[in-house]
Design an enzyme around this catalytic site. Structure first.
Site, PDB file in Angstrom:
ATOM      1  CG  ASP A 140      -9.502   2.305  -0.319  1.00  0.00           C
ATOM      2  OD1 ASP A 140      -9.009   1.185  -0.541  1.00  0.00           O
ATOM      3  OD2 ASP A 140      -8.933   3.166   0.366  1.00  0.00           O
TER       4      ASP A 140
ATOM      5  CG  ASP B 268      -2.232   0.650   1.027  1.00  0.00           C
ATOM      6  OD1 ASP B 268      -2.317   1.499   0.120  1.00  0.00           O
ATOM      7  OD2 ASP B 268      -3.176   0.347   1.775  1.00  0.00           O
TER       8      ASP B 268
HETATM    9  C1  GLA Z   1      -5.820   1.782   2.130  1.00  0.00           C
HETATM   10  C2  GLA Z   1      -6.149   0.629   1.209  1.00  0.00           C
HETATM   11  C3  GLA Z   1      -7.184  -0.246   1.855  1.00  0.00           C
HETATM   12  C4  GLA Z   1      -6.683  -0.754   3.185  1.00  0.00           C
HETATM   13  C5  GLA Z   1      -6.291   0.417   4.057  1.00  0.00           C
HETATM   14  C6  GLA Z   1      -5.602  -0.050   5.318  1.00  0.00           C
HETATM   15  O1  GLA Z   1      -6.884   2.654   2.249  1.00  0.00           O
HETATM   16  O2  GLA Z   1      -6.575   1.103  -0.019  1.00  0.00           O
HETATM   17  O3  GLA Z   1      -7.489  -1.324   1.009  1.00  0.00           O
HETATM   18  O4  GLA Z   1      -5.589  -1.603   2.964  1.00  0.00           O
HETATM   19  O5  GLA Z   1      -5.406   1.301   3.396  1.00  0.00           O
HETATM   20  O6  GLA Z   1      -5.219   1.005   6.117  1.00  0.00           O
END
Ligand code: GLA
Length: 750
Positions: free
Chosen positions: A550, A480
């Protein structure tokens, strides 16, 4: 068969395969001109007549005796500024005397089979030398004592030209490169629409098109990553080009940092396309002997509309950008605990999720954020990549073994480029966070970026990650990157080299990826950046799939996945079924619509199975079994966008057809129910016209030509009142009539 021919008389280079041609020449002044890029045309010794230089009032000329040789008029391949051309240039080099005027002229060229690697950078690769041919043209500025090497590769199988540029300083002075685009091309006319993929967090890669107008139009990123706001990809299509017909050019940058994609329409209505690292804040010092390699750009042409263009990108990226054992391989059905638990989990909860998921037929469990340091919320511990034993008694090491003993693979989340103030790493190395001396540090989600332009930072993160990966049973990593870079400054770069920071940061990211892939070649990497903020061709070289957004709402996903598919293959689009009401939008959609959308991606679930009803569990089991049966068609079949969610009140349709055309999966999504609706028909694509196909709806049979010309009729929408239509059934798990409905059918050749 691909060929690159050089015609010494006309000094032209003709690059072609069986379907496209790309012609360039050495112009009278020794610079490289652009003649043609498009559908394959017959060879001849010269297309010089096509350059058509003309006398023109109010311009400047290179030679006293020639009132046609002005770069203002010439269509070029890698133009500089200031010697009769006033358009935005492809490069700029500052010399010690302060001048940035240059004159790079043709010296030599080299044509060879295969394709070279780009040191430290992602790039399309050749598997066998005879599948592609490369041309390198060396241009020299004798005063500056520097050379430019323009590189072009053309493949037999893909209707694309790969371009990049190398700058070499072989003189005695220090040079400063302040613009170094990966490609430039001056197309003959500007009667195009520019298609771009834009958005924001949670609505990434929405398709926008605009007509080219005089002057500059561009998209870019200055966020330190390719961004959710714009994508390093644009297409130019003729106004009459559709998804299925007409000329479409695609330009994708194989790079994940700050970029610029720009089209400039000149006074003579040529369209200059530039694609490369964003020149804003970029400057690279070339000391004597130094060289600089730009990232690679991929130029695609199709005369079969936008679908044709996308299909070229899909096969090229699937087959010659994605590497390693995951290339072409079906992706595991996963369950990710993020939306199911957020930070609130322990061994027991995770095992309970995994056990249920196993019963569903899921293959991989992914432990998301919250397993390391003391991370109970987003305020701490990034940088401390070791298990929180308060949450996981035997650490990730023990948990991974428990999960694998259930019969699932185990995957883990990292955010390698980040640090929280509240972390052991920050306490030990506060100077590793990116900061400008004397200025305050802006945060994003309470976190700071580590200075990945420094080798020792990358190496330290590698060691921490390596230890976890080595000691646990891990087959997947989600990488990430949850914030933009601010107050960019490289503490080790010195005052003269701050313009190198952003690119060096990216080189650090790529270096860490490469080290991990080398050490753990079987791990499947999924890239992520607050959802889909770093979804680009550069990442695909390391991480064969990317978390697209997301936003897991099925209706929003139609747009996101439709837009992503412009350049990126379905196999790369991470797509999960989540709970309702949806966590981003509060929308309620049926379980079947959620799955019917996510099937067209690297499919998985992101919810808490303990909260599901027995009926929902049974439905999920069926979904997983169904998906596994057709997974290869979904992920690697030829993908056709049929109806755009951006044009028809959100209604969408798409399909995928297996390579042998035996199996097709077709989906139709109705966003808002219509009162007393008309019948809909969708003309299918890519089938065998002669074959009979059996449809999974009711076993009915159709000929391929019938489905592709007359069309397929999805089920009629529910209409009228329930009282008068007792046959209409409501499913407990949601609505299969009303808003947000979907239909998915399999067509099997008889
Ligand atoms: C980001 C990612 C999510 C998740 C969160 C965790 O927003 O896109 O999928 O992994 O971080 O903090």
């Amino acid at each position: 068969m691909q060929t690159i021919s050089f015609y010494p008389e006309s000094r032209e280079f003709h690059l072609s395969n069986d379907r496209i041609s790309y012609f360039i020449n050495v112009m009278k002044n020794g610079q490289i001109g652009h003649l043609y890029f498009g559908k394959k045309i017959r060879e001849r010794d010269s297309f010089a007549h096509f350059m058509q230089l003309k006398t023109c009032s109010h311009t400047s000329y290179l030679y006293d005796d020639d009132l046609t040789m002005s770069l203002d008029i010439a269509r070029q391949e890698y133009p500089g500024y200031g010697t009769t051309d006033y358009r935005y240039p492809a490069f700029r080099i500052e010399q010690e005397n302060g001048s940035s005027i240059s004159n790079f002229i043709y010296q030599s060229h080299h044509i060879f089979s295969g394709k070279k690697k780009l040191e430290g950078l992602p790039a399309v690769y050749a598997e066998k030398d005879d599948e592609c041919t490369t041309l390198e043209i060396t241009l020299e500025d004798s005063l500056m004592q520097a050379s430019l090497i323009l590189s072009y590769t053309v493949f037999d199988r893909y209707d694309a030209v790969m371009r990049s540029v190398r700058f070499v300083n072989h003189g005695n002075q220090q040079l400063k490169l302040t613009n170094a685009q990966s490609m430039a091309v001056d197309l003959f006319d500007s009667d195009f629409e520019m298609l771009q993929l834009d958005g924001a967090w949670s609505r990434e890669r929405h398709v926008h098109t605009r007509k080219l107008v005089s002057g500059i139009q561009s998209v870019d990123s200055m966020r330190g990553h390719s961004s959710a706001e714009h994508n390093p990809f644009i297409a130019l299509k003729r106004p009459e080009t559709t998804e299925f017909q007409g000329d479409a050019y695609g330009f994708a940058l194989v790079y994940s940092g700050n970029f610029l994609a720009q089209v400039e329409v000149s006074r003579f209505e040529h369209a200059r396309v530039l694609l490369g690292i964003n020149p804003l804040e970029f400057a690279w010092t070339l000391n004597p002997g130094d060289s600089f390699q730009t990232p690679e750009a991929v130029l695609v042409f199709s005369d079969s509309g936008l679908n044709g263009m996308s299909q070229i990108f899909h096969s090229l990226f699937n087959e010659r950008l994605v590497r390693g054992p995951w290339r072409g391989k079906d992706r595991p059905v996963l369950i990710n605990n993020w939306e199911g638990t957020y930070f609130n989990f322990n061994d027991e909860k995770i095992l309970s999720i995994a056990e249920k998921a196993k019963e569903f037929g899921v293959e991989l469990f992914v432990l998301d954020d919250g397993w390391f340091g003391r991370r109970d919320d987003a305020s701490s511990s990034l940088g401390d990549w070791y298990s929180d034993k308060n949450k996981l008694v035997d650490g990730v090491e023990g948990l991974s073994r428990k999960i694998t003993s259930i019969g699932l693979k185990f995957g883990l989340w990292f955010e390698p480029e980040m640090v929280n103030r509240d972390s052991e790493l920050f306490r030990a190395h506060p100077d590793w966070a990116i900061a400008t001396p004397g200025r305050s540090m802006s945060h994003g989600r309470n976190q700071y970026c580590l200075d990945f332009s420094r080798d020792e930072v990358v190496d330290c993160i590698y060691e921490m990650m390596e230890k976890v990966l080595r000691n646990s049973d891990i087959s997947y990593v989600k990488w990430d990157m949850n914030r933009d870079i601010t107050e960019a400054y490289g503490a080790k770069l010195g005052s003269g080299r701050q313009g190198e920071f952003f690119h060096r940061y990216m080189l650090g990211v790529y270096r860490l990826y490469e080290k991990l892939i080398t050490a753990f070649p079987d791990i499947l990497f999924e890239s992520c950046a607050s959802g889909g903020a770093r979804f680009d061709a550069g990442m695909l070289y390391y991480a064969p799939q990317a978390w697209a957004s997301d936003d897991t709402d099925a209706v929003e996903r139609l747009k996101i996945q439709y837009g992503s598919s412009m350049a990126y293959p379905v196999s790369s689009i991470g797509a999960h079924v989540s709970a309702v009401p949806n966590h981003q939008l509060n929308r309620i959609t049926s379980l079947s619509t959620r799955a019917n959308t996510a099937f067209f991606g690297a499919f998985g679930y992101e919810l808490d199975p303990d909260k599901l009803s027995e009926e929902e569990k049974a439905e999920i089991k069926e979904q997983v079994a169904f998906f596994k049966k057709y997974r290869h068609v979904f992920q690697y079949g030829t993908f056709y966008r049929l109806i755009s969610p951006f044009e028809h009140n959100g209604n969408t349709s798409w399909m995928a057809v297996s390579e042998d055309r035996k199996t097709a999966v077709f989906a139709y999504y109705k966003v808002l129910a219509t009162p007393n609706p008309k019948a809909n028909k969708v003309r299918l694509k890519g089938l065998d016209p002669e074959a009979v196909y059996v449809c999974s709806r009711a076993g009915e049979e159709y000929y391929g030509d019938e489905l592709m010309n007359m069309g397929f009729l999805p089920d009629l929408e529910y209409t009228g009142s329930r009282v008068r239509n007792p046959a209409v059934k409501f499913k407990n798990s949601g609505t299969d009539i009303g808003d947000f409905t979907s239909q998915l059918y399999v067509l099997e050749r008889k």
